[in-house]
Design an enzyme around this catalytic site. Structure first.
Site, PDB file in Angstrom:
ATOM      1  N   ARG A  24      -8.266  -0.817   5.162  1.00 44.34           N
ATOM      2  CA  ARG A  24      -7.460   0.211   4.492  1.00 44.34           C
ATOM      3  C   ARG A  24      -6.129  -0.373   4.024  1.00 44.34           C
ATOM      4  NH1 ARG A  24      -6.187   5.262   7.806  1.00 44.34           N
ATOM      5  NH2 ARG A  24      -4.989   5.509   5.908  1.00 44.34           N
ATOM      6  N   LYS A  50       0.839  -1.208   0.000  1.00 44.89           N
ATOM      7  CA  LYS A  50       0.000   0.000   0.000  1.00 44.89           C
ATOM      8  C   LYS A  50       0.869   1.252   0.000  1.00 44.89           C
ATOM      9  CE  LYS A  50      -1.673   1.654   4.071  1.00 44.89           C
ATOM     10  NZ  LYS A  50      -1.422   3.099   4.226  1.00 44.89           N
ATOM     11  N   ASN A  51       1.873   1.268   0.870  1.00 49.73           N
ATOM     12  CA  ASN A  51       2.666   2.489   1.034  1.00 49.73           C
ATOM     13  C   ASN A  51       3.591   2.754  -0.146  1.00 49.73           C
ATOM     14  OD1 ASN A  51       1.405   2.967   3.411  1.00 49.73           O
ATOM     15  ND2 ASN A  51       3.161   2.511   4.733  1.00 49.73           N
ATOM     16  N   ARG A 110      -3.952  10.788   4.794  1.00 52.26           N
ATOM     17  CA  ARG A 110      -2.867  11.736   4.879  1.00 52.26           C
ATOM     18  C   ARG A 110      -1.944  11.701   3.655  1.00 52.26           C
ATOM     19  NH1 ARG A 110       0.650  14.449   8.311  1.00 52.26           N
ATOM     20  NH2 ARG A 110       2.745  13.998   7.606  1.00 52.26           N
ATOM     21  N   CYS A 158      -4.377  13.193  13.033  1.00 49.43           N
ATOM     22  CA  CYS A 158      -4.917  11.884  12.746  1.00 49.43           C
ATOM     23  C   CYS A 158      -4.716  11.040  13.988  1.00 49.43           C
ATOM     24  CB  CYS A 158      -4.268  11.257  11.518  1.00 49.43           C
ATOM     25  SG  CYS A 158      -2.794  10.357  11.868  1.00 49.43           S
ATOM     26  N   ILE A 168       8.817   6.990  16.543  1.00 54.67           N
ATOM     27  CA  ILE A 168       8.446   7.695  15.303  1.00 54.67           C
ATOM     28  C   ILE A 168       7.170   8.526  15.476  1.00 54.67           C
ATOM     29  CG2 ILE A 168       7.938   7.431  12.833  1.00 54.67           C
ATOM     30  CD1 ILE A 168      10.770   6.562  13.550  1.00 54.67           C
ATOM     31  N   ARG A 176       1.262  14.631  13.287  1.00 51.37           N
ATOM     32  CA  ARG A 176       1.788  14.436  11.937  1.00 51.37           C
ATOM     33  C   ARG A 176       1.801  15.705  11.079  1.00 51.37           C
ATOM     34  NH1 ARG A 176      -0.443   8.639   9.862  1.00 51.37           N
ATOM     35  NH2 ARG A 176       1.538   8.511   8.819  1.00 51.37           N
ATOM     36  N   ASP A 212       5.270   0.615  11.788  1.00 58.46           N
ATOM     37  CA  ASP A 212       4.050  -0.031  11.289  1.00 58.46           C
ATOM     38  C   ASP A 212       3.932  -1.501  11.713  1.00 58.46           C
ATOM     39  OD1 ASP A 212       3.272   2.315  10.139  1.00 58.46           O
ATOM     40  OD2 ASP A 212       3.640   1.706   8.064  1.00 58.46           O
TER      41      ASP A 212
END
Ligand code: UD1
Length: 432
Positions: free
Chosen positions: A411, A22-23, A106, A130, A341, A135, A319
């Protein structure tokens, strides 16, 4: 709203196919804004976030269409490929990214660089807060300013303009932000002259974008390092690019093997992109081995607790922090988990505690004392990765776990309940 029901206690075994990340897919889709020729992306994941970004891109004039698989040697197109999409932007029809589309995701802020690079102006809603922290986007904006864009914040929108185009420059990033590096890579590819991004993010998804940009005609040196040198081109062309495998999806299934004492082959996964997580799994007592098609994780004992600190790539990914915490809740011993992070990325903690976990949080650090057993409970998904940690906990909990708000998981995970069921889990999606 759908929910996921899990009855815990099954050992998972078999193989699971890992899809495109996805990223990686999201910035790659945005790269289509840089050329009027078609960009064809293959190995695309089928996810809600992809549809959300496609809708935003359509609002700028991008035509999204199914694409065929690789043309055969005679040049004729072959069968349609359900994982290939083409993105074509004959002209940018609108340079404003509206709040209603941006607030959903985002990553939408990535359109800023390409729009201002190609059209000389862009107006993009500020993404706002978020669930996992504030962020900000200051690093994106500072970088674009160094490439000659004038930036103003007005009425909740970022307004960027560069009527005579962007110009190359040196951009030292205050932090190796993934999104800022991607935004600037795309912008610099169409800028006039040479740009150097210092302290660039090195995540595999950034390198995947850089490689695609090179196929589109960009000149980028230093891919995979923290200094990227980009020589801007007057125009870019279309390309065909396969999205890199999703290391977070792979890492999640690897933890599923470890937490259930199972044995799973991750087909299509890239072990080199998961060095830190796989090292952790070996430390907890699991066995990792390369296979022809990916890699395999097997575990035949209760995990030993190991400390974890998230960091930028190649460190342990934020993640996968929530999923690794699920593993530590049932490990032997205590584990200190530091999240460096994002602030506020421990929202899975109260839900894991509802399932019997023993966790204390102080600031960005969680102390997890492993318990013998978790108990199934009704729990709520709060964000994408937090929700997968609840699924993992449910897989080993006694009795039934019912997870609500599973749209968070949709998502970023494709058909997670079907994939886990195929591995032997007792899991199903239920409507309300
Ligand atoms: C991307 C990933 C996300 C992952 C994260 C870190 C996508 C779509 N999302 O998010 O899943 O968790 O990388 O690996 O690829 N920051 C600033 N100012 C900025 C930009 C970032 O202060 O202008 C801060 C953020 O608040 C955060 C840290 O830098 O604390 C990391 O953010 P960044 O690397 O930019 O993450 P994203 O690109 O948003």
């Amino acid at each position: 709203m759908d929910r996921i029901r899990i009855s815990g206690g099954r050992r998972l075994a078999g193989e699971v196919t890992i899809r495109g990340a996805k990223n990686a897919a999201l910035p790659l889709m945005v790269a289509a804004l840089l050329t009027e020729e078609p960009l064809i992306l293959t190995n695309m994941p089928h996810l809600a976030d992809i549809d959300t970004l496609a809708a935003l891109l359509e609002s700028h004039g991008v035509v999204v269409a199914p694409a065929a698989s690789e043309p055969d040697s005679a040049g004729a197109a072959t069968e349609p490929d359900e994982r290939a999409l083409s993105f074509t932007v004959p002209e940018i029809t609108n340079t404003t990214a509206e709040y209603d589309l941006v607030r959903k995701m985002r990553a939408s802020v990535l359109v800023l660089g390409p729009l201002v690079a190609r059209e000389g102006r862009a107006r993009v809603s500020l993404p706002g807060g978020c669930a996992i922290g504030s962020r900000p986007v200051d690093i994106h904006l500072d970088g674009l300013a160094r490439l000659g864009a004038e930036i103003e914040l007005r009425d909740g929108y970022i307004e960027a303009s560069a009527p005579n185009g962007l110009t190359g420059g040196t951009v030292p990033l205050a932090f190796p932000s993934v999104g800022a590096t991607e935004n600037l890579l795309m912008a610099a590819s169409l800028a006039d002259g040479q740009s150097v991004i210092q302290n660039a993010a090195r995540e595999p998804e950034v390198s995947d974008l850089a490689r695609c940009l090179v196929s589109m005609g960009a000149d980028i040196e230093g891919i995979g390092t923290s200094e990227l040198t980009i020589t801007g081109q007057p125009r870019l062309k279309g390309a065909r690019h396969a999205v890199v495998a999703d290391r977070i999806e792979a890492g999640t299934y690897a933890i599923a093997a470890a937490i259930t004492g199972g044995d799973i082959e991750l087909v299509g996964a890239v072990a080199e992109h998961l060095e830190a997580p796989l090292q952790l799994l070996e430390q907890v007592g699991a066995t990792v081995s390369q296979t022809d098609r990916g890699f395999r994780i097997s575990a035949d004992q209760r995990a030993h607790a190991v400390d974890i600190a998230t960091s930028t790539y190649p460190g342990f990914p934020t993640d996968l922090q929530a999923q690794a915490m699920a593993l530590m809740t049932v490990a032997e011993g205590a584990s200190v988990i530091s999240e460096t992070i994002f602030e506020n990325r421990f929202m899975h903690v109260p839900e894991l505690i509802r399932m019997g976990a023993d966790i204390t949080v102080r600031g960005g650090t969680a102390m997890v004392r492993g318990v013998e057993r978790l108990r199934g409970a009704p729990v709520m998904a709060t964000d994408l990765r937090a929700s997968s940690s609840l699924v993992l906990a449910g897989l080993v909990a006694d009795g039934e776990t019912m997870i609500s708000r599973v749209y968070h998981i949709d998502r970023g995970y494709e058909r997670i309940e079907e994939k886990l069921a195929a591995l032997g889990a007792d899991i199903e999606r239920v409507g309300t």
